[in-house]
Design a protein around this motif. Structure first.
Motif, PDB file in Angstrom:
ATOM      1  N   CYS A 448       0.840  -1.196   0.000  1.00 13.32           N
ATOM      2  CA  CYS A 448       0.000   0.000   0.000  1.00 13.32           C
ATOM      3  C   CYS A 448       0.877   1.250   0.000  1.00 13.32           C
ATOM      4  O   CYS A 448       2.081   1.179   0.253  1.00 13.32           O
ATOM      5  CB  CYS A 448      -0.923   0.018   1.226  1.00 13.32           C
ATOM      6  SG  CYS A 448      -0.045   0.175   2.796  1.00 13.32           S
ATOM      7  N   SER A 449       0.244   2.382  -0.286  1.00 11.80           N
ATOM      8  CA  SER A 449       0.893   3.681  -0.148  1.00 11.80           C
ATOM      9  C   SER A 449      -0.109   4.636   0.483  1.00 11.80           C
ATOM     10  O   SER A 449      -1.317   4.535   0.241  1.00 11.80           O
ATOM     11  CB  SER A 449       1.371   4.211  -1.505  1.00 11.80           C
ATOM     12  OG  SER A 449       0.281   4.366  -2.392  1.00 11.80           O
ATOM     13  N   SER A 450       0.389   5.544   1.289  1.00 13.00           N
ATOM     14  CA  SER A 450      -0.478   6.441   2.041  1.00 13.00           C
ATOM     15  C   SER A 450      -1.196   7.415   1.112  1.00 13.00           C
ATOM     16  O   SER A 450      -0.609   7.959   0.171  1.00 13.00           O
ATOM     17  CB  SER A 450       0.345   7.211   3.075  1.00 13.00           C
ATOM     18  OG  SER A 450      -0.443   8.227   3.672  1.00 13.00           O
ATOM     19  N   LEU A 451      -2.485   7.661   1.382  1.00 15.76           N
ATOM     20  CA  LEU A 451      -3.236   8.704   0.684  1.00 15.76           C
ATOM     21  C   LEU A 451      -3.183  10.028   1.439  1.00 15.76           C
ATOM     22  O   LEU A 451      -3.820  10.998   1.034  1.00 15.76           O
ATOM     23  CB  LEU A 451      -4.692   8.264   0.499  1.00 15.76           C
ATOM     24  CG  LEU A 451      -4.921   7.132  -0.509  1.00 15.76           C
ATOM     25  CD1 LEU A 451      -6.390   6.754  -0.574  1.00 15.76           C
ATOM     26  CD2 LEU A 451      -4.424   7.529  -1.889  1.00 15.76           C
ATOM     27  N   ARG A 452      -2.450  10.038   2.571  1.00 16.00           N
ATOM     28  CA  ARG A 452      -2.230  11.256   3.367  1.00 16.00           C
ATOM     29  C   ARG A 452      -3.558  11.937   3.723  1.00 16.00           C
ATOM     30  O   ARG A 452      -3.694  13.146   3.635  1.00 16.00           O
ATOM     31  CB  ARG A 452      -1.315  12.230   2.626  1.00 16.00           C
ATOM     32  CG  ARG A 452       0.068  11.673   2.369  1.00 16.00           C
ATOM     33  CD  ARG A 452       0.942  12.645   1.569  1.00 16.00           C
ATOM     34  NE  ARG A 452       2.278  12.100   1.373  1.00 16.00           N
ATOM     35  CZ  ARG A 452       2.607  11.264   0.399  1.00 16.00           C
ATOM     36  NH1 ARG A 452       1.678  10.866  -0.459  1.00 16.00           N
ATOM     37  NH2 ARG A 452       3.836  10.809   0.272  1.00 16.00           N
TER      38      ARG A 452
END
Length: 788
Positions: A448-452
């Motif tokens: 995953c990657s952060s959507l901040r």
């Protein structure tokens, strides 16, 4: 005594955990939570939730309407909502806000007529979103390395041609090849084979790719969904020129693409014997991602990279082309800072990963080489986009061929609804976590990657991808699992409310593009109890401990920390955590090790930690940086069961004396008159004892009077095939005999209870090692845990 415990109670406990996993795709390290932040720090193992968003569940087909959200916190309607049937209002359990039902609900809802999302046993439901129209079919761009020997290249071309038959006919495909230069093949030009060449030494922005390919960005023309939704694709795709030229449906281009592959030759750039081939892997990925960013932004697409060596030119360079001047970096080089190209390559691939993740595109890597290919540097582009990774020694191996085929696995034809015959993979996935007021989100570890996305429920402490309550997962499949870490807020303990009535809530909201092109949303709502106050808290917490989930939760943290910390420091942290956990929950008298007893809920946990310490995830001996990265990438995306197999492999014994049974992962289990089947997830090993191997070599199994021996030989082979049948990536299959070289694959995984220094020569196979055994490990653990 540490391996036995109360079997009946353990089976009941595992049955409850299995039921929750079957119903919701969830495993939690603690199923009852401490009522205060202070108490949460004392339980050592963090509160972690292992969630599999696309796990097949035995619920009705997807609901053909959009979900109802709370106006306050955004949580979805779920079985834990309180409903006032007279006023047609529902109360959200997360923020306690009151909401009106929409008219079509209010007209029909009653105590005897409930929508599916309010039925108590449907804590997980899936919707097929109506406001978000269907997009085009999924897109697959094959990026092929041509700096290969002719035999390897022929096998690679054959595998890709077979893959075309597995794709839906409406799926869009593209072809990019690379060597010293990048070649984008124009599939829509039928008069001859036409390619556009890019210099392999340059990094191309998306605007530059558009200019050189003479295509424009996807712009208006079709109806749009709500804000943030992917636009409906077909009217736009016809305008920008990429579709029809570089991306075509399989039904239209399969013959032409197969012809292109047949004519594909090895990269013509000359390579002296003392040099590596010029290979521009980074530039090829940059061009392929730029093509997709232009053609299908924010829609499901995969870049499938198949590479047979390290990048030696252009962006993402990992080693110079001269073999005599520079060797591939090793663990020692990285630790000493003697890998000068490492930081630049990692930065380049992280920037590519951010671009791909922002457009919801997936990058898969199939690395087939005896040498390293730079997977260590490319790790971010796979992890952050939800990509798949497989590593083999050659494109001729079944590990590559079968793994590639399994990427395109489909649902059965008799599956309900639009699942029938569709690929199991999902695209453009995002996941959001909503919690009740007394719970905060520390972060997530996984593909995953952060959507901040900020939220009042985001914790100050960060674990993994923290500082947000939403993540982009990109590509997902039925085994993709995310570990979400939670913590207790400061005001969690409500003194005016009895512990028996306290409840905490967590909801996972996953949106993704189904292989059919429709968008779906899956909601999983969890409700649990708080630990009682006072002396009853510790026993209640102990009874709720899931030692398998806890081992995976801790293993993911340890693996994540390897990116920024020395392995020796991580091992010390793992040891201290285990000592503190045992000191907290074991039953003993101070400074009396002989009185030490662990509750049965914790009986296996020290073994898991022992094997984790010895595993390839934390031990770098005899592995390259690429291999270490590969093993870690697989661990942080697999489900709980597969992860436990990686940490503590399973060992099954076959003999004439007893039916097949699971035995201890110990040197004492090796006997000359038995066959062992070891499953490490990455390897499946059939190990023949010395006597069995001698009988087999003499051909006893070919005689009719020795049918029982023939059955003994074939049964572990059948079981090994059953293990490998559905696993991705395909495990390497090894047949080994006792005292032969291949036996090292099994012996390296066993607890060395018998070594070259042991006096009891009949205790099992002696393992020549100085590693401590599980017995010595436990003795030291107990001694340190009971110290005053």
């Amino acid at each position: 005594r540490w391996q036995q415990g109360n079997n009946q109670e353990r089976m009941m406990e595992m049955g409850d955990l299995a039921a929750q996993e079957e119903r919701d795709g969830v495993r939690m390290s603690w199923n009852v939570w401490p009522a205060s932040r202070l108490e949460a720090t004392r339980i050592v193992v963090p509160i972690g939730c292992l969630y599999t968003p696309l796990k097949a569940i035995a619920h009705p087909p997807p609901l053909a309407y959009d979900p109802i959200r709370c106006n306050g916190c955004g949580a979805l309607l779920n079985p834990y909502c309180q409903v006032d049937y007279r006023t047609k209002l529902w109360t959200c359990p997360f923020c306690l806000g009151r909401n009106h039902f929409p008219p079509h609900y209010a007209e029909n809802i009653s105590e005897t007529n409930l929508p599916a999302e309010l039925i108590p046993q449907f804590t997980t439901v899936e919707y097929e979103l109506q406001q978000r129209g269907a997009v085009s079919a999924p897109v697959f761009v094959f990026v092929l390395d041509t700096c290969l020997p002719d035999s390897e290249l022929d096998e690679l071309k054959d595998s890709v041609q077979q893959t075309l038959n597995l794709l839906p006919e409406h799926a869009l495909v593209g072809l990019v090849t690379f060597g010293a230069h990048v070649m984008v093949h124009e599939l829509g030009f039928t008069e001859c084979h036409k390619t556009i060449a890019f210099r392999g030494t340059k990094d191309y922005s998306v605007q530059r790719v558009q200019e050189l390919l003479n295509i424009g960005p996807a712009t208006g023309g079709g109806p749009r969904g709500p804000p943030g939704a992917a636009p409906t694709a077909q009217p736009q795709l016809q305008q920008n020129g990429a579709i029809g030229r570089f991306l075509l449906p399989v039904s239209e281009c399969s013959f032409g693409l197969e012809s292109m592959l047949d004519d594909l030759q090895r990269d013509p750039w000359p390579t002296p014997a003392d040099q590596r081939p010029l290979r521009c892997t980074g530039a090829a990925l940059s061009v392929a991602i730029g093509l997709l960013e232009t053609a299908v932004p924010r829609q499901g697409a995969r870049v499938m990279l198949m590479v047979g060596g390290p990048a030696t030119c252009g962006p993402g360079l990992v080693v110079e082309k001269s073999r005599t001047e520079e060797d591939m970096r090793s663990h020692t080089d990285i630790q000493k800072g003697a890998a000068p190209r490492l930081k630049a390559a990692q930065k380049f691939y992280q920037e590519l990963a951010a671009r791909a993740a922002a457009s919801s595109h997936v990058v898969d890597v199939f690395a087939c080489s005896l040498d390293q290919v730079g997977l260590y540097e490319m790790r971010s582009i796979v992890d952050q986009t939800g990509g798949l990774v497989a590593m083999a020694e050659s494109f001729t191996q079944s590990v590559f061929k079968e793994s590639l085929r399994r990427v395109f696995k489909r649902h059965p034809d008799d599956a309900p609804g639009s699942n029938a015959g569709a690929m199991t993979m999902g695209f453009a996935a995002t996941i959001e976590c909503v919690t009740s007021r007394d719970v905060k989100i520390a972060g997530a570890i996984g593909p995953c990657s952060s959507l901040r996305r900020k939220s009042p429920h985001v914790a100050e402490t960060e674990i993994g991808q923290g500082g947000t309550n939403a993540w982009s997962m990109g590509g997902v499949d039925p085994d993709t699992t995310l570990a979400v870490y939670l913590e207790i807020s400061k005001n969690a303990a409500q003194k005016d409310q009895p512990s028996s009535t306290k409840r905490r809530y967590v909801q996972f909201i996953t949106q993704y593009q189904h292989a059919s092109g429709r968008f779906r949303l899956r909601s999983t709502t969890l409700c649990g109890a708080w630990a009682p106050d006072g002396a009853e808290a510790t026993p209640a917490l102990a009874r709720s401990f899931d030692q398998e989930a806890a081992a995976v939760v801790m293993a993911r943290i340890a693996v994540h920390r390897t990116e920024s910390e020395e392995v020796s420091d991580i091992l010390r942290w793992v040891d201290r955590s285990l000592i503190r956990l045992c000191a907290k929950f074991a039953d003993y008298r101070k400074d009396e090790p002989q009185t030490f007893r662990l509750p049965h809920e914790f009986a296996l946990y020290p073994q898991f930690v022992f094997h984790l310490r010895r595993s390839q995830f934390l031990q770098l001996f005899n592995s390259s940086p690429d291999e270490a990265a590969y093993y870690r990438m697989i661990l942080v995306r697999e489900n709980t069961l597969n992860s436990i197999v990686m940490i503590q492999p399973t060992l099954i014994s076959y003999s004439f004396q007893a039916p097949p049974s699971t035995v201890l992962l110990d040197a004492s289990s090796v006997r000359s008159d038995c066959i062992l089947l070891l499953d490490t997830f990455f390897y499946v090993i059939v190990f023949h004892g010395e006597t069995i191997a001698a009988w087999r070599d003499q051909g006893y199994q070919d005689h009719e009077e020795h049918a029982a021996f023939r059955n003994l030989l074939t049964q572990p082979l059948a079981d090994a095939n059953a293990i490998m049948e559905h696993r991705f990536p395909l495990p390497r299959y090894i047949v080994a005999d006792q005292h032969k070289s291949e036996a090292r694959f099994l012996l390296s995984k066993l607890n060395p209870s018998v070594t070259h220094n042991s006096t009891d020569i009949h205790a099992g196979q002696a393992i020549p090692t100085d590693d401590v055994s599980l017995k010595v490990f436990m003795e030291h653990l107990i001694k340190l845990a009971v110290e005053s």
